[in-house]
Design a protein around this motif. Sequence first.
Motif, mmCIF file in Angstrom:
data_model
loop_
_atom_site.group_PDB
_atom_site.id
_atom_site.type_symbol
_atom_site.label_atom_id
_atom_site.label_comp_id
_atom_site.label_asym_id
_atom_site.label_seq_id
_atom_site.Cartn_x
_atom_site.Cartn_y
_atom_site.Cartn_z
ATOM 1 N N THR A 143 0.850 -1.199 0.000
ATOM 2 C CA THR A 143 0.000 0.000 0.000
ATOM 3 C C THR A 143 0.884 1.247 0.000
ATOM 4 O OG1 THR A 143 -1.801 -1.164 1.078
ATOM 5 C CG2 THR A 143 -1.802 1.219 1.320
ATOM 6 N N THR A 178 -3.117 4.439 -1.545
ATOM 7 C CA THR A 178 -3.666 3.506 -2.534
ATOM 8 C C THR A 178 -3.180 2.095 -2.220
ATOM 9 O OG1 THR A 178 -3.752 5.212 -4.233
ATOM 10 C CG2 THR A 178 -3.779 2.931 -5.004
ATOM 11 N N ASP A 199 -4.696 -2.241 -0.921
ATOM 12 C CA ASP A 199 -5.759 -3.095 -0.384
ATOM 13 C C ASP A 199 -5.266 -3.812 0.860
ATOM 14 O OD1 ASP A 199 -7.655 -2.720 -2.631
ATOM 15 O OD2 ASP A 199 -5.995 -3.614 -3.756
ATOM 16 N N GLY A 244 -12.291 7.946 -1.111
ATOM 17 C CA GLY A 244 -11.407 6.909 -1.641
ATOM 18 C C GLY A 244 -11.230 5.718 -0.711
ATOM 19 N N HIS A 264 -10.227 -1.108 1.274
ATOM 20 C CA HIS A 264 -9.637 -0.655 0.009
ATOM 21 C C HIS A 264 -9.413 0.855 0.016
ATOM 22 C CE1 HIS A 264 -10.509 -4.647 -1.379
ATOM 23 N NE2 HIS A 264 -11.796 -4.489 -1.115
ATOM 24 N N LYS A 316 -8.364 3.922 -2.551
ATOM 25 C CA LYS A 316 -8.090 4.345 -3.934
ATOM 26 C C LYS A 316 -7.836 5.835 -3.913
ATOM 27 C CE LYS A 316 -10.838 0.743 -6.003
ATOM 28 N NZ LYS A 316 -12.225 0.384 -5.841
ATOM 29 N N GLU A 317 -6.576 6.205 -3.912
ATOM 30 C CA GLU A 317 -6.196 7.616 -3.765
ATOM 31 C C GLU A 317 -6.996 8.242 -2.619
ATOM 32 O OE1 GLU A 317 -6.164 9.637 -7.562
ATOM 33 O OE2 GLU A 317 -4.230 8.689 -7.976
ATOM 34 N N CYS A 318 -7.020 7.529 -1.517
ATOM 35 C CA CYS A 318 -7.761 7.983 -0.334
ATOM 36 C C CYS A 318 -7.040 9.191 0.271
ATOM 37 C CB CYS A 318 -7.840 6.834 0.670
ATOM 38 S SG CYS A 318 -8.466 7.339 2.265
#
Length: 257
Positions: free
Chosen positions: A138, A150, A152, A191, A212, A214-216
């Motif tokens: 990550t 980003t 998982d 995200g 998950h 995603k560009e959090c």
Amino acid sequence: MDELLTKDNIYYRDLARDLAEKHVRPVAAELDRTGEYPWGVIKALQETGLMGMWVPKDYGGAGAGLLNLCIVVEEISRACGGIGCTYVVNALGSFPIILGGTEEQKKKYLPDIASGDKLIAFALSEKAAGSDAGSLKTRAEREGDEYLITGDKKWTTNGAAASIFTVFATVNPERGTRGVSGFIVERGAPGFEIGRREDLMGIRCVPVNETHFKECRVPSSDLLGGAEGRGFKHAMMTLDVARPFVAAQGLGIAQGA
Ligand SMILES: Cc1cc2nc3c(=O)[nH]c(=O)nc-3n(C[C@H](O)[C@H](O)[C@H](O)COP(=O)(O)OP(=O)(O)OC[C@H]3O[C@@H](n4cnc5c(N)ncnc54)[C@H](O)[C@@H]3O)c2cc1C
């Protein structure tokens, strides 16, 4: 065995045993069948002051220490392994902040954990980074005053129930474990998604989820400890203090079997 326990230890043991018999044992089998989260027990734990009893007094907890936490976990786990697990994962999730957080982070996050108003989870493991947590993939990249995370995570216990997550990601893969940083991520951060729930044996009331990113987007003020590259150390320090309460869970479950 009472002669080996202090008055304080006996106080916590009796409080937890009483709570476990009144609120945990009666619902244990049913919740394991339905997989429903034990919100009623969390409320009872809040009312008795057992939620967040490990949090230092300066941040709203009881500052009760690890041995008392182990005693409480043993008592709850004796009545239900799942409820013991969901309870103590709040300690696992909060220790990175207690041990490595800045003063501002402790003041911002720990009081709600101490009161039990917010549950917290710990997101370190990934599909290919379990025992070898240092090989996590990550990524966290700085963009202005934020980090973009980003990747998982897998087996995030309390994933679907928690409001706060301590998440570990690398800011520099070339630096290996020295590139890993910790972040405090709130549910609802753009995200961030809670994913698939694992089916479990005997602890079905606990949601163990994939999480998950995603560009959090996470504000840089939520970089754990305020400096990059300290995350692996904070995660390992946390696992060091977590081992006794995992053993206490096992002990309680064995007594209850
Ligand atoms: C119910 C449950 C809840 C969990 N909750 C969380 C959580 O809240 N947060 C979180 O971050 N993680 C969580 N985890 C993940 C847990 O920490 C990992 O399962 C653990 O780190 C082991 O990783 P793994 O399952 O990938 O096994 P692996 O690392 O693949 O290991 C498999 C086996 O190989 C052995 N092994 C591995 N490496 C070596 C080696 N070098 N030499 C010899 N033997 C080796 C291990 O001892 C083990 O027996 C949870 C897991 C479970 C099952």
